[in-house]
Design a protein around this motif. Structure first.
Motif, PDB file in Angstrom:
ATOM      1  N   ASN A   5      -1.869  42.828 -60.208  1.00 50.55           N
ATOM      2  CA  ASN A   5      -2.936  43.146 -59.260  1.00 50.55           C
ATOM      3  C   ASN A   5      -2.580  44.489 -58.619  1.00 50.55           C
ATOM      4  O   ASN A   5      -2.108  44.549 -57.494  1.00 50.55           O
ATOM      5  CB  ASN A   5      -3.055  42.042 -58.198  1.00 50.55           C
ATOM      6  CG  ASN A   5      -4.250  42.270 -57.291  1.00 50.55           C
ATOM      7  OD1 ASN A   5      -5.239  42.881 -57.681  1.00 50.55           O
ATOM      8  ND2 ASN A   5      -4.161  41.783 -56.059  1.00 50.55           N
ATOM      9  N   ASN A   9       0.438  44.290 -56.255  1.00 45.96           N
ATOM     10  CA  ASN A   9       0.363  42.820 -56.365  1.00 45.96           C
ATOM     11  C   ASN A   9       0.184  42.137 -55.012  1.00 45.96           C
ATOM     12  O   ASN A   9       0.800  41.110 -54.725  1.00 45.96           O
ATOM     13  CB  ASN A   9       1.623  42.256 -57.046  1.00 45.96           C
ATOM     14  CG  ASN A   9       1.665  42.567 -58.523  1.00 45.96           C
ATOM     15  OD1 ASN A   9       0.633  42.719 -59.168  1.00 45.96           O
ATOM     16  ND2 ASN A   9       2.862  42.678 -59.073  1.00 45.96           N
ATOM     17  N   PHE A  15      -6.765  36.909 -56.338  1.00 49.26           N
ATOM     18  CA  PHE A  15      -5.486  36.855 -57.049  1.00 49.26           C
ATOM     19  C   PHE A  15      -4.774  35.518 -56.799  1.00 49.26           C
ATOM     20  O   PHE A  15      -4.258  34.882 -57.724  1.00 49.26           O
ATOM     21  CB  PHE A  15      -4.610  38.042 -56.614  1.00 49.26           C
ATOM     22  CG  PHE A  15      -3.297  38.155 -57.327  1.00 49.26           C
ATOM     23  CD1 PHE A  15      -3.246  38.343 -58.698  1.00 49.26           C
ATOM     24  CD2 PHE A  15      -2.097  38.099 -56.623  1.00 49.26           C
ATOM     25  CE1 PHE A  15      -2.020  38.462 -59.358  1.00 49.26           C
ATOM     26  CE2 PHE A  15      -0.871  38.226 -57.274  1.00 49.26           C
ATOM     27  CZ  PHE A  15      -0.835  38.401 -58.649  1.00 49.26           C
ATOM     28  N   GLU A  18      -6.497  32.744 -58.803  1.00 50.19           N
ATOM     29  CA  GLU A  18      -6.131  32.807 -60.230  1.00 50.19           C
ATOM     30  C   GLU A  18      -4.718  32.302 -60.473  1.00 50.19           C
ATOM     31  O   GLU A  18      -4.459  31.591 -61.446  1.00 50.19           O
ATOM     32  CB  GLU A  18      -6.232  34.251 -60.739  1.00 50.19           C
ATOM     33  CG  GLU A  18      -7.631  34.640 -61.165  1.00 50.19           C
ATOM     34  CD  GLU A  18      -7.655  35.993 -61.867  1.00 50.19           C
ATOM     35  OE1 GLU A  18      -6.720  36.286 -62.645  1.00 50.19           O
ATOM     36  OE2 GLU A  18      -8.604  36.753 -61.618  1.00 50.19           O
ATOM     37  N   SER A  46       5.902  41.781 -55.415  1.00 46.02           N
ATOM     38  CA  SER A  46       4.625  41.564 -54.719  1.00 46.02           C
ATOM     39  C   SER A  46       4.797  42.021 -53.281  1.00 46.02           C
ATOM     40  O   SER A  46       5.794  41.693 -52.636  1.00 46.02           O
ATOM     41  CB  SER A  46       4.211  40.098 -54.722  1.00 46.02           C
ATOM     42  OG  SER A  46       3.137  39.904 -53.803  1.00 46.02           O
TER      43      SER A  46
END
Length: 243
Positions: A5, A9, A15, A18, A46
């Motif tokens: 992403n 992230n 996100f 998912e 992340s």
């Protein structure tokens, strides 16, 4: 499983959703026994929660967002799968929480790859279940200091305090994660899973009992004018840094 992403992230609602669905599918498919979690975005594992989801939205959106954050942690922390974090970039805040929720953490040896729960630096407070996860990993006193100061640990410091299990050269992160996975896979699943549940269930039950109250706390905190202003300032500064 690679997080993708870009650029960092961040955990947007889309996100998160998912990721939760993907983890559920793997969990329910008995042909999978373990997952390596890593990043497809260079230099970052992340960056944690998406501040755009917490800024200038309505109360219902904040509640929906926080419920998804809780759900991701619940999925990770008590997963029947062996979860190994191959941390190939910086891992602040909820990025750190994701890696702490795994069974084993391998961090790339790069001074830029800092890790920690740094919420206080943004003027926000790490929720009790973030705190509990860190206490379970590095102990009470180290957590108290890390959380109050919003510390981001270098790889060497993270290893010393026990926040990660191994620090290896960047080009060996994946191979190390896979060899660790093989070691954990050698244990009969049912025995390992029951042991994991025994170790972690009390921490999970603490959130499940308080789940609605935790959502309400988050919504009332994040919607305060002072918090909204400080988040807006932080986002503005970020944009200026980029430009």
């Amino acid at each position: 499983m690679k997080f993708k992403n870009p650029p960092v992230n961040s955990l947007s609602l889309e996100f998160l959703t998912e990721l939760i669905i993907s983890l559920e599918k793997l969990q329910n498919d008995k042909t999978f026994r373990g997952v390596v979690l890593t990043s497809d975005c260079p230099g970052v594992f992340s960056a944690g929660l998406d501040l755009m989801e917490m800024c200038g939205r309505n109360l219902a959106h904040y509640a929906e967002y926080w419920k998804a954050v809780q759900e991701l942690w619940l999925q990770l922390y008590l997963s029947n799968l062996v979860l190994v974090a191959a941390i190939n970039g910086a891992s602040p805040a909820a990025g750190c929480l994701m890696s702490l929720s795994c069974d084993y953490r391998v961090l790339a040896d790069n001074p830029k790859h800092v890790i920690g729960l740094n919420e206080t630096l943004l003027g926000i407070v790490a929720p009790f279940w973030f705190k509990d996860t860190l206490v379970n990993t590095i102990g009470h006193r180290a957590t108290e200091r890390a959380l109050q100061l919003g510390l981001l640990f270098s790889p060497a410091e993270a290893l010393q305090v026990g926040m990660v299990d191994q620090v290896v050269p960047e080009d060996q992160v994946q191979s190390t994660a896979l060899s660790v996975m093989a070691q954990w896979m050698a244990i009969p699943d049912h025995a390992r899973q029951l042991t994991k549940t025994m170790m972690r269930k009390a921490t999970v039950d603490h959130l499940i009992k308080q789940r609605d109250a935790d959502i309400q706390n988050f919504v009332s905190f994040i919607s305060r004018d002072s918090i909204q202003k400080s988040l807006q300032m932080y986002l503005k500064n970020l944009k200026q840094k980029k430009s």
